[in-house]
Scaffold this motif. Sequence first.
Motif, PDB file in Angstrom:
ATOM      1  N   THR A  99       0.819  -1.216   0.000  1.00  0.00           N
ATOM      2  CA  THR A  99       0.000   0.000   0.000  1.00  0.00           C
ATOM      3  C   THR A  99       0.850   1.262   0.000  1.00  0.00           C
ATOM      4  O   THR A  99       0.519   2.239  -0.686  1.00  0.00           O
ATOM      5  CB  THR A  99      -0.971   0.008   1.194  1.00  0.00           C
ATOM      6  N   VAL A 100       1.945   1.264   0.742  1.00  0.00           N
ATOM      7  CA  VAL A 100       2.835   2.424   0.703  1.00  0.00           C
ATOM      8  C   VAL A 100       3.500   2.512  -0.667  1.00  0.00           C
ATOM      9  O   VAL A 100       3.709   3.611  -1.202  1.00  0.00           O
ATOM     10  CB  VAL A 100       3.877   2.364   1.838  1.00  0.00           C
ATOM     11  N   GLY A 101       3.803   1.350  -1.259  1.00  0.00           N
ATOM     12  CA  GLY A 101       4.336   1.364  -2.614  1.00  0.00           C
ATOM     13  C   GLY A 101       3.362   1.961  -3.606  1.00  0.00           C
ATOM     14  O   GLY A 101       3.741   2.763  -4.480  1.00  0.00           O
ATOM     15  N   PHE A 102       2.078   1.607  -3.486  1.00  0.00           N
ATOM     16  CA  PHE A 102       1.056   2.197  -4.353  1.00  0.00           C
ATOM     17  C   PHE A 102       1.009   3.712  -4.160  1.00  0.00           C
ATOM     18  O   PHE A 102       0.879   4.476  -5.123  1.00  0.00           O
ATOM     19  CB  PHE A 102      -0.326   1.619  -4.043  1.00  0.00           C
ATOM     20  N   GLU A 103       1.112   4.137  -2.900  1.00  0.00           N
ATOM     21  CA  GLU A 103       1.071   5.578  -2.595  1.00  0.00           C
ATOM     22  C   GLU A 103       2.235   6.312  -3.252  1.00  0.00           C
ATOM     23  O   GLU A 103       2.060   7.364  -3.873  1.00  0.00           O
ATOM     24  CB  GLU A 103       1.104   5.764  -1.077  1.00  0.00           C
ATOM     25  N   VAL A 104       3.440   5.753  -3.144  1.00  0.00           N
ATOM     26  CA  VAL A 104       4.627   6.395  -3.716  1.00  0.00           C
ATOM     27  C   VAL A 104       4.527   6.434  -5.241  1.00  0.00           C
ATOM     28  O   VAL A 104       4.741   7.481  -5.871  1.00  0.00           O
ATOM     29  CB  VAL A 104       5.900   5.649  -3.276  1.00  0.00           C
ATOM     30  N   LEU A 105       4.192   5.312  -5.837  1.00  0.00           N
ATOM     31  CA  LEU A 105       4.108   5.251  -7.297  1.00  0.00           C
ATOM     32  C   LEU A 105       2.939   6.069  -7.835  1.00  0.00           C
ATOM     33  O   LEU A 105       2.995   6.612  -8.942  1.00  0.00           O
ATOM     34  CB  LEU A 105       3.979   3.791  -7.737  1.00  0.00           C
ATOM     35  N   GLY A 106       1.889   6.169  -7.027  1.00  0.00           N
ATOM     36  CA  GLY A 106       0.697   6.892  -7.462  1.00  0.00           C
ATOM     37  C   GLY A 106       0.886   8.392  -7.563  1.00  0.00           C
ATOM     38  O   GLY A 106       0.063   9.076  -8.181  1.00  0.00           O
ATOM     39  N   VAL A 107       1.966   8.914  -6.983  1.00  0.00           N
ATOM     40  CA  VAL A 107       2.242  10.353  -7.088  1.00  0.00           C
ATOM     41  C   VAL A 107       2.399  10.753  -8.549  1.00  0.00           C
ATOM     42  O   VAL A 107       1.964  11.831  -8.966  1.00  0.00           O
ATOM     43  CB  VAL A 107       3.514  10.715  -6.288  1.00  0.00           C
ATOM     44  N   ARG A 108       3.005   9.895  -9.336  1.00  0.00           N
ATOM     45  CA  ARG A 108       3.266  10.211 -10.736  1.00  0.00           C
ATOM     46  C   ARG A 108       2.362   9.443 -11.707  1.00  0.00           C
ATOM     47  O   ARG A 108       2.199   9.850 -12.853  1.00  0.00           O
ATOM     48  CB  ARG A 108       4.731   9.924 -11.069  1.00  0.00           C
TER      49      ARG A 108
END
Length: 211
Positions: A164-173
């Motif tokens: 979920t944190v990975g989705f959050e980081v990648l979702g920025v861009r």
Amino acid sequence: MTEQLMVKQERAARTRDTLIRSAAEIFDREGFAVASLSAITAHAGVSSGALHHHFVSKAALTEAVEEAALARLMAVTGAVLPLGASRVQLLVDVTHRLARALRGDVVLRAGFELSGETSRPPHADLREWWRRWVEETLKQADAEGELCSDVTAADVVSAVVAATVGFEVLGVREAEWLSASTVTRFWKLLLPTLVPAALLADLDYEGVCPL
């Protein structure tokens, strides 16, 4: 309290909220390190004096962004679990809510981004707060027999938080990382390894309590 004083206080509150949102938007767009107070005030449409009336420094404004973001995260995770409802289903639902909130709420998104900022320690560490919430939910699920006997809550916490944190980081861009379909695919892969077959059929991978 006089009507004039009430109007003044309401205006001050609106200005403060505008500055917090503007700071979040600048942090989200430009990054915390390069974001300047002059850019934030220009974006907010207020004077430098108005900003310093509410926040004595960039650090103080940043802490206000983090506090506002934490309040939003607490609202996302704050659903009351109906009697007898599944803790695992609650976890699925809340991950969907979080992804949706991150897509649409720049203050929440900035708060998570600030948790990963290396130039300063976080004032309110949203990623750590999220990890603790996931951990507590999974411990309760384990205690109530919702996890397979060979699965530990600690192992599941690592997988869920990392994803979920990975989705959050990648979702920025790239917004697709925070889409409902991405979260659903994650749970379709993970849940069959975590939950006994007798309980699996009752779970909804797409979440049953949208925000």
